[in-house]
Design a protein around this motif. Sequence first.
Motif, PDB file in Angstrom:
ATOM      1  N   PHE A 222      98.391  68.004 126.571  1.00 55.04           N
ATOM      2  CA  PHE A 222      98.709  68.529 125.246  1.00 55.04           C
ATOM      3  C   PHE A 222     100.008  69.317 125.323  1.00 55.04           C
ATOM      4  N   GLY A 223     100.793  69.265 124.250  1.00 50.08           N
ATOM      5  CA  GLY A 223     102.012  70.048 124.191  1.00 50.08           C
ATOM      6  C   GLY A 223     101.734  71.488 123.775  1.00 50.08           C
ATOM      7  N   PRO A 224     102.787  72.297 123.684  1.00 49.02           N
ATOM      8  CA  PRO A 224     102.631  73.692 123.243  1.00 49.02           C
ATOM      9  C   PRO A 224     102.037  73.766 121.843  1.00 49.02           C
ATOM     10  N   VAL A 225     101.356  74.861 121.565  1.00 48.51           N
ATOM     11  CA  VAL A 225     100.802  75.077 120.222  1.00 48.51           C
ATOM     12  C   VAL A 225     101.928  75.060 119.193  1.00 48.51           C
ATOM     13  N   VAL A 226     101.704  74.373 118.091  1.00 47.57           N
ATOM     14  CA  VAL A 226     102.623  74.397 116.960  1.00 47.57           C
ATOM     15  C   VAL A 226     102.082  75.427 115.966  1.00 47.57           C
ATOM     16  N   PRO A 227     102.823  76.503 115.706  1.00 49.30           N
ATOM     17  CA  PRO A 227     102.315  77.536 114.799  1.00 49.30           C
ATOM     18  C   PRO A 227     102.012  76.976 113.406  1.00 49.30           C
ATOM     19  N   VAL A 228     100.839  77.304 112.913  1.00 48.26           N
ATOM     20  CA  VAL A 228     100.392  76.867 111.591  1.00 48.26           C
ATOM     21  C   VAL A 228      99.788  78.082 110.898  1.00 48.26           C
ATOM     22  N   PRO A 229     100.072  78.305 109.608  1.00 45.55           N
ATOM     23  CA  PRO A 229      99.510  79.472 108.910  1.00 45.55           C
ATOM     24  C   PRO A 229      97.990  79.528 109.026  1.00 45.55           C
ATOM     25  N   GLY A 230      97.466  80.722 109.137  1.00 45.49           N
ATOM     26  CA  GLY A 230      96.029  80.899 109.291  1.00 45.49           C
ATOM     27  C   GLY A 230      95.217  80.431 108.106  1.00 45.49           C
ATOM     28  N   ASP A 231      95.864  80.332 106.932  1.00 45.47           N
ATOM     29  CA  ASP A 231      95.143  79.874 105.746  1.00 45.47           C
ATOM     30  C   ASP A 231      95.400  78.399 105.457  1.00 45.47           C
TER      31      ASP A 231
ATOM     32  N   LEU B 268      91.991  73.235 107.716  1.00 45.93           N
ATOM     33  CA  LEU B 268      91.528  73.194 109.098  1.00 45.93           C
ATOM     34  C   LEU B 268      92.136  72.010 109.851  1.00 45.93           C
ATOM     35  N   GLN B 269      92.346  70.878 109.177  1.00 37.77           N
ATOM     36  CA  GLN B 269      92.972  69.747 109.867  1.00 37.77           C
ATOM     37  C   GLN B 269      94.359  70.136 110.382  1.00 37.77           C
ATOM     38  N   ASP B 270      95.148  70.838 109.583  1.00 42.87           N
ATOM     39  CA  ASP B 270      96.481  71.259 110.022  1.00 42.87           C
ATOM     40  C   ASP B 270      96.391  72.222 111.197  1.00 42.87           C
ATOM     41  N   ARG B 271      95.423  73.138 111.151  1.00 44.81           N
ATOM     42  CA  ARG B 271      95.271  74.089 112.259  1.00 44.81           C
ATOM     43  C   ARG B 271      94.833  73.379 113.535  1.00 44.81           C
ATOM     44  N   LEU B 272      93.950  72.374 113.380  1.00 44.09           N
ATOM     45  CA  LEU B 272      93.530  71.576 114.537  1.00 44.09           C
ATOM     46  C   LEU B 272      94.728  70.857 115.144  1.00 44.09           C
ATOM     47  N   LEU B 273      95.542  70.236 114.309  1.00 44.60           N
ATOM     48  CA  LEU B 273      96.709  69.509 114.809  1.00 44.60           C
ATOM     49  C   LEU B 273      97.683  70.452 115.504  1.00 44.60           C
ATOM     50  N   GLY B 274      97.902  71.622 114.931  1.00 38.93           N
ATOM     51  CA  GLY B 274      98.787  72.589 115.570  1.00 38.93           C
ATOM     52  C   GLY B 274      98.261  73.025 116.927  1.00 38.93           C
TER      53      GLY B 274
END
Length: 204
Positions: free
Chosen positions: A175-184, A187-193
């Motif tokens: 896996f690559g580095p975490v991609v920052p995604v807003p906390g709100d 959930l799919q976007d946060r999972l992808l990040g």
Amino acid sequence: MSEADDGADTLDGIVARFRRRAEAFGATVAAVSPDRWADPSPCAEWTARDVVGHVVDMHQAVLKPVGRALSPAPSVDDDPLAAFLAARADVESMLADPEVAGRPVDTPMGRATAAGHVDAVVSTDMVLHRWDLARATGQDDTIDPAEVERLWPTMSTMPEMMRTPEAFGPGIVVFGPVVPVPGDAPLQDRLLGAAGRDPHFTPR
């Protein structure tokens, strides 16, 4: 019980998850327009075709610990769908043998049953890489919300070694580095990040 649980972690549940995920991935492969196989994917340096190649390679990776290999089949370069379907059939054949599926094997993350190794590696891979392939080729990239909920606890607490290049061998980046995604964010976007993907990636 959500659909993604499929009866928890019994062999029947693992097989059901694998089949459902393989069906979704295969349908996405089948729907790729011929002129989009060279398009970039959300995975750095990979084209859409490379994503399928990686998934086929991961089928080989889960067969190797039990002394099996992929059957002769068209290459991903010649026929991505045929290559994937052949690899899928090989893993399903292994899972259909309870003695082999239940055999303890050594994996980069420790001992597991062969079926558990399939569940943790290539089965999970197909969920994320179906999104990669769909996003790369202009298809519906919505992940089943039940899958998102199932994967989120693991992805959001991933050990750093899973992001360390070559921690599992030469040339392997899990896996690559975490991609920052807003906390709100959804959930799919946060999972992808958390999985090292930019939810807003566009190939063109």
